[in-house]
Design an enzyme around this catalytic site. Structure first.
Site, PDB file in Angstrom:
ATOM      1  N   HIS A  64      -6.315  -7.269  -0.615  1.00  0.00           N
ATOM      2  CA  HIS A  64      -6.451  -5.823  -0.833  1.00  0.00           C
ATOM      3  C   HIS A  64      -5.713  -5.408  -2.108  1.00  0.00           C
ATOM      4  O   HIS A  64      -4.628  -5.920  -2.396  1.00  0.00           O
ATOM      5  CB  HIS A  64      -5.864  -5.053   0.351  1.00  0.00           C
ATOM      6  CG  HIS A  64      -6.471  -5.420   1.677  1.00  0.00           C
ATOM      7  ND1 HIS A  64      -5.841  -6.266   2.578  1.00  0.00           N
ATOM      8  CD2 HIS A  64      -7.649  -5.063   2.234  1.00  0.00           C
ATOM      9  CE1 HIS A  64      -6.620  -6.412   3.649  1.00  0.00           C
ATOM     10  NE2 HIS A  64      -7.722  -5.693   3.466  1.00  0.00           N
ATOM     11  N   ASP A  83      -4.458 -12.881   3.030  1.00  0.00           N
ATOM     12  CA  ASP A  83      -5.680 -12.464   3.707  1.00  0.00           C
ATOM     13  C   ASP A  83      -6.944 -12.703   2.877  1.00  0.00           C
ATOM     14  O   ASP A  83      -8.036 -12.310   3.280  1.00  0.00           O
ATOM     15  CB  ASP A  83      -5.588 -11.001   4.184  1.00  0.00           C
ATOM     16  CG  ASP A  83      -4.871 -10.100   3.198  1.00  0.00           C
ATOM     17  OD1 ASP A  83      -4.650 -10.534   2.047  1.00  0.00           O
ATOM     18  OD2 ASP A  83      -4.540  -8.957   3.562  1.00  0.00           O
ATOM     19  N   ASP A 134      -2.736 -10.564  -2.695  1.00  0.00           N
ATOM     20  CA  ASP A 134      -3.290 -10.096  -1.410  1.00  0.00           C
ATOM     21  C   ASP A 134      -4.766  -9.730  -1.626  1.00  0.00           C
ATOM     22  O   ASP A 134      -5.156  -9.311  -2.714  1.00  0.00           O
ATOM     23  CB  ASP A 134      -2.501  -8.870  -0.954  1.00  0.00           C
ATOM     24  CG  ASP A 134      -2.823  -8.444   0.470  1.00  0.00           C
ATOM     25  OD1 ASP A 134      -2.043  -8.781   1.374  1.00  0.00           O
ATOM     26  OD2 ASP A 134      -3.854  -7.755   0.670  1.00  0.00           O
ATOM     27  N   HIS A 160       0.821  -1.224   0.000  1.00  0.00           N
ATOM     28  CA  HIS A 160       0.000   0.000   0.000  1.00  0.00           C
ATOM     29  C   HIS A 160       0.853   1.272   0.000  1.00  0.00           C
ATOM     30  O   HIS A 160       0.314   2.364  -0.224  1.00  0.00           O
ATOM     31  CB  HIS A 160      -0.928   0.024   1.224  1.00  0.00           C
ATOM     32  CG  HIS A 160      -1.975  -1.053   1.225  1.00  0.00           C
ATOM     33  ND1 HIS A 160      -2.845  -1.252   0.170  1.00  0.00           N
ATOM     34  CD2 HIS A 160      -2.281  -2.006   2.142  1.00  0.00           C
ATOM     35  CE1 HIS A 160      -3.640  -2.275   0.442  1.00  0.00           C
ATOM     36  NE2 HIS A 160      -3.313  -2.765   1.632  1.00  0.00           N
TER      37      HIS A 160
HETATM   38 ZN   LIG Z   1      -4.004  -7.239   2.570  1.00  0.00          ZN
END
Ligand SMILES: [Zn+2]
Length: 325
Positions: free
Chosen positions: A184, A259, A182, A145
């Site tokens: 996200h 995740d 991931d 991120h």
């Molecule tokens: Zn993540």
């Protein structure tokens, strides 16, 4: 032509056929355990549990453990703006916490942990370019991120991007494929390499979901909440294999977050541990002819301790061509 996906999904090695085990290199550092924010899901226990599981696993005898160096200013500056690097050094507290956003805080040991995490990936690149063996960076804090100018979402430096930028400095490395699975969207990595001629990001992520950023890579694969790993596998087979093969990548990177696992407390997808093996094996097979074993995988998310360990073992089984129990 690629072999059909089904042929790629059986365990890569049948020991009865006498195939050779490919050892794994693991890059980490005790400093990565010292970044600790109370009651935060991105905890040192993630790495402790994972290391214990690796040491007790079928992979243990084949692992070469290496210490991650700290990233140099020059390595960071290939990816991050000078102001961002300066700010993290300036904000690093001697006591207490400094919050950079509601989810992302620095304590006294954070900067060193982040420098080890960012330094692990260039070192992994150097190793895999010499030995043509996969390297897994078992590091935290995560990185995908973090953009050129901003820390966010538990991330300070973009560890993977620092390694990719380092790899592009090396002779013979012209094209790099990055897989980010991931749950996200890796908005930092996506923004850093948007429009880059030599780097292609293949990113699947739950959508809509955190961080809610616009996806820039043409190989973004949004996955609906509740969908499972076999759905992701079908989508990846349909949308990624052909462009992955066409680009003839010299190196393969994984931004390896776990995740999307059905047990994860943050993600809303339904992947099982073995899905990570199947997906990783498919992508390894699709790129093997040109990467020749030059593979670097970097830990991102994954917040259920048991599921994280299981899924990492499944992923690493695919990277090393060993059976996953
Ligand atoms: Zn993540």
């Amino acid at each position: 032509m690629l072999p059909p996906a089904a042929a790629l999904l059986r365990p890569a090695i049948n020991e009865h056929q006498g195939a050779r085990m490919q050892p794994l290199v693991l890059m980490s550092h005790p400093d990565c355990l010292k970044h600790r924010i109370d009651r935060h899901p991105e905890s040192p226990e993630r790495l402790e549990t994972l290391m214990a599981a690796l040491s007790a696993s079928h992979l243990a005898d084949g692992i070469e453990w290496l210490e991650a160096p700290m990233a140099s200013q020059q390595q960071l500056a290939r990816v991050h703006q000078a102001q961002h690097i300066h700010q993290l050094f300036a904000l690093a507290p001697r006591a207490r916490l400094v919050h950079l956003d509601p989810d992302t805080a620095m304590m006294p040991a954070t900067l060193k942990a982040a420098l080890r995490a960012a330094g692990s990936v260039p070192a992994a690149v150097d190793h895999t370019l010499i030995h043509h063996r996969p390297v897994f960076c078992a590091v935290r804090p995560p990185g995908h991120h973090a953009s050129a100018a901003q820390a966010m979402g538990f991330c300070f430096f973009n560890n993977l991007a620092v390694g990719v930028a380092h790899a592009l400095q090396q002779p013979g490395i012209e094209r790099i494929a990055v897989i980010d699975f991931d749950v996200h969207h890796g908005n930092g990595t996506d923004a850093i390499f948007a429009g880059h001629r030599q780097v292609s990001l293949f990113s699947c992520y739950q959508h809509p979901f955190y961080p809610g950023t616009a996806v820039q890579t043409p190989y973004g694969l949004p996955l609906p909440a509740g969908s499972d790993g076999q759905y992701a596998l079908q989508q990846i087979s349909a949308h990624w294999l052909e462009p992955l093969q066409r680009m003839q990548a010299d190196m393969l990177f994984f931004s390896a977050g776990f995740d999307a696992h059905q047990a994860d407390p943050l993600g809303g997808l339904n992947w099982r541990s073995d899905d990570y093996r199947q997906i990783s094996a498919l992508l390894m097979q699709a790129t093997r002819a040109t990467t020749g074993g030059r593979v670097v995988s970097v830990l991102e998310g994954g917040y259920d301790l048991q599921a994280l360990s299981d899924a990492v073992l499944a992923h690493l089984s695919a990277l090393t061509g060993t059976a996953y129990p």
